[in-house]
Design an enzyme around this catalytic site. Structure first.
Site, mmCIF file in Angstrom:
data_model
loop_
_atom_site.group_PDB
_atom_site.id
_atom_site.type_symbol
_atom_site.label_atom_id
_atom_site.label_comp_id
_atom_site.label_asym_id
_atom_site.label_seq_id
_atom_site.Cartn_x
_atom_site.Cartn_y
_atom_site.Cartn_z
ATOM 1 N N ASP A 104 46.092 107.607 19.125
ATOM 2 C CA ASP A 104 46.123 108.493 17.963
ATOM 3 C C ASP A 104 46.252 107.711 16.662
ATOM 4 O O ASP A 104 47.279 107.076 16.407
ATOM 5 C CB ASP A 104 47.302 109.456 18.106
ATOM 6 C CG ASP A 104 47.346 110.508 17.002
ATOM 7 O OD1 ASP A 104 46.322 110.689 16.319
ATOM 8 O OD2 ASP A 104 48.393 111.145 16.839
ATOM 9 N N ASP A 160 39.820 109.925 10.549
ATOM 10 C CA ASP A 160 40.573 110.129 11.781
ATOM 11 C C ASP A 160 39.620 110.269 12.950
ATOM 12 O O ASP A 160 38.754 111.132 12.948
ATOM 13 C CB ASP A 160 41.445 111.376 11.652
ATOM 14 C CG ASP A 160 42.217 111.678 12.923
ATOM 15 O OD1 ASP A 160 42.861 110.757 13.453
ATOM 16 O OD2 ASP A 160 42.156 112.823 13.385
#
Length: 427
Positions: free
Chosen positions: A100, A305
C-alpha cells in the site's frame, strides 16, 4: 523475548543491503485468482475505487479539522488492489500481504489473536521465532507514531493504527527478520497485531506500507527509491515492485516531476504531484489552476496511488474532461450504468474502430500522455466503450489503471517522481 531497540547498526545494515543488493517483489492483483469476466473485474474495481475515494473524502475532512486543534488524526488507506508474498521470522513462514503506497505501517496478524480476521496462511506466532524482539517506547519507531496512536504506560510500545475505511490493527510494535524475494532483512520494525480488522482483506495477512513516513518499509530500508510497473488490467501476469538499486529507469523518454509535500502533518504520508492541466485531443481544457491546488489546510491537490484502480478527478476537472470526450468521440452516448462509469458510448461488436482523442496530464515539468487502453475500456459483451475515470471530492487521484505499462519511479532522495512507457511483463 528480551526488549531491544532498533539499533543504529541494524539501520546501517538495512541501508547497505538495500543500496547494494536491491529487492525485487511481484505485485499480484487481488482479483487475479478469480475466474471473472472483464466486465465483472471492472465492476469490482469501480466499487473498490469508489470505497477508497469515499473514505478519503470523509476522513480528509476530519483530518484537516483535527490538524487545526490538538487532536492528531493521520489518514491512511486500506482498500487496495495489489498483494505481495513475503516470509517472516526464523524459521520463516510465508505470508501474503497488501502492498500500500497510501499507508506507512508494516504489520501482520500475530498469535495469540484476541480478534483476527480469516487469512489463508498460518498466523505468524512470535513465540516460535528466534529473531522476534519487542520495541520499547523510547525507540525511534515508537516515537514516530502520533501520540494518539501509541500507549507507553509500560516499557513495551503498544500501538493503534486505523484506516479511512474503518479497518484497524492494534498490538505491540516489534522487530523481526523479513525475507523479501531472495533477500533476507533483519530488524524490520512492524506491528504485531493482536486485534485486527481489515475490510475486504482478499486473503491478506496484513499490510506493508510504502508511503513517506518513517514506519514504512522504504523508509526503514533507507532505500531512497522504489518503483513499480503495472501490467495490463485483467492479465494474470504479476507486476514488478523494485526497491533500492534495482529501481531505475532507462531510456531518454523518461520524464520527471517533483513530489509535493502536503502541509498538513496528518497527510504527510501521501505522494502528491503538481497537476497543472489536462488536454483532450488538441484541446487544453479551461480548468482553473485553483482546481488542482494543494491548499494550506492539506485539502485539494493530486495524489498518485497504485492501489486506487481508476483515476478520480475533482468535480470541476472531471466534468470538463467528460464533456470534452463526449464532444470529440464520434459515437452515440449510451447507458453505461451496469459498468459503474458515467460516460459510455455505443460500440457494438464488429464496429470499425473509432478515433479516440489522446489524453494528457500536464504536471510540473512533465507531460504524462496515456495510450487509449489506459483510459477507455471496451465491453464487447455489452457493446460499450467507456471512459475509465470517476469523480472525487476536492482531492484528485492518479490511479493504477491509468499507470498500466508505465514504469513509475519514486525517488525519495531526489524528491521526484519519474515515469516512462514500458512493457511491464518483460521488465
Amino acid at each position: 523475548m528480551a526488549h531491544i531497540f532498533l539499533s543504529l547498526a541494524i539501520v546501517c545494515l538495512l541501508f547497505q543491503l538495500s543500496a547494494a543488493t536491491g529487492i525485487r517483489l511481484q505485485l499480484t492483483h487481488v482479483d487475479a485468482k478469480l475466474n471473472l469476466t472483464k466486465t465483472e473485474l471492472s465492476r469490482r474495481a469501480v466499487e473498490r475505487t469508489r470505497l477508497r475515494v469515499a473514505s478519503l473524502s470523509s476522513s480528509l475532512a476530519a483530518s484537516t479539522t483535527a490538524s487545526t486543534g490538538n487532536v492528531q488524526a493521520p489518514l491512511h488507506w486500506a482498500q487496495v488492489s495489489y498483494q505481495i508474498d513475503i516470509a517472516v521470522g526464523t524459521p520463516s513462514i510465508p505470508l501474503t500481504v497488501i502492498a500500500d503506497t497510501g499507508s506507512d505501517l508494516v504489520w501482520m496478524q500475530c498469535a495469540p489473536c484476541q480478534y483476527c480476521f480469516r487469512q489463508p496462511n498460518d498466523i505468524y506466532d512470535p513465540s516460535k521465532s528466534n529473531t522476534f524482539s519487542k520495541l520499547e517506547c523510547s525507540s525511534s519507531l515508537c516515537q514516530s507514531l502520533p501520540s494518539g496512536n501509541r500507549n507507553c504506560d509500560g516499557t513495551d510500545c503498544e500501538y493503534f493504527y486505523s484506516y479511512a475505511d474503518k479497518s484497524y490493527t492494534t498490538g505491540l510494535l516489534a522487530s523481526e527478520t523479513f525475507t523479501f524475494g531472495s533477500v533476507l532483512v533483519p530488524g524490520v520494525g512492524f506491528g504485531c497485531g493482536r486485534m485486527n480488522s481489515l475490510s475486504n482483506s482478499d486473503g491478506s495477512a496484513g499490510i506493508v506500507g510504502l508511503a513517506r513516513g518513517p514506519l514504512s518499509l522504504v523508509s526503514q530500508l533507507g532505500a531512497g527509491k522504489f518503483s513499480y510497473c503495472l501490467t495490463s488490467f485483467g492479465e494474470s501476469s504479476s507486476s514488478p515492485l523494485l526497491i533500492g538499486s534495482l529501481a531505475s529507469l532507462s531510456g531518454a523518454a523518461a520524464q520527471s516531476t517533483p513530489l509535493v509535500q502536503n502541509p498538513n502533518p496528518n497527510m504527510k504520508s501521501f505522494y502528491y504531484l503538481s497537476l497543472q492541466g489536462i488536454s483532450v485531443g488538441t484541446t487544453l481544457l479551461p480548468i482553473p489552476s485553483s482546481v488542482f491546488a494543494l491548499n494550506s489546510d492539506g485539502s485539494g491537490g493530486t495524489i498518485i496511488d497504485s492501489g486506487t484502480t481508476y483515476t478520480g478527478l475533482q468535480h470541476e476537472a472531471y466534468e470538463a474532461v467528460k464533456q470534452e470526450f463526449q464532444s470529440q468521440v464520434d459515437l452515440p452516448v449510451a447507458d453505461g450504468s451496469r459498468t459503474g462509469f458515467d460516460l459510455c458510448f455505443s460500440y457494438p461488436s464488429g464496429a470499425p474502430p473509432g478515433s479516440i482523442p489522446k489524453l494528457v496530464f500536464h504536471f510540473d515539468g512533465a507531460d504524462m500522455e496515456f495510450p487509449p487502453r489506459n483510459y477507455m475500456i471496451r465491453y464487447v459483451d455489452a457493446g460499450l466503450l467507456c471512459l475509465a475515470m470517476l469523480e472525487t471530492g476536492g482531492t484528485s487521484i492518479l490511479g493504477g489503471f491509468q499507470q498500466q505499462n508505465m514504469h513509475v519511479l519514486y525517488d525519495l532522495s531526489g524528491n521526484a517522481l519519474s515515469f516512462a512507457a514500458a512493457q511491464c511483463d518483460q521488465l
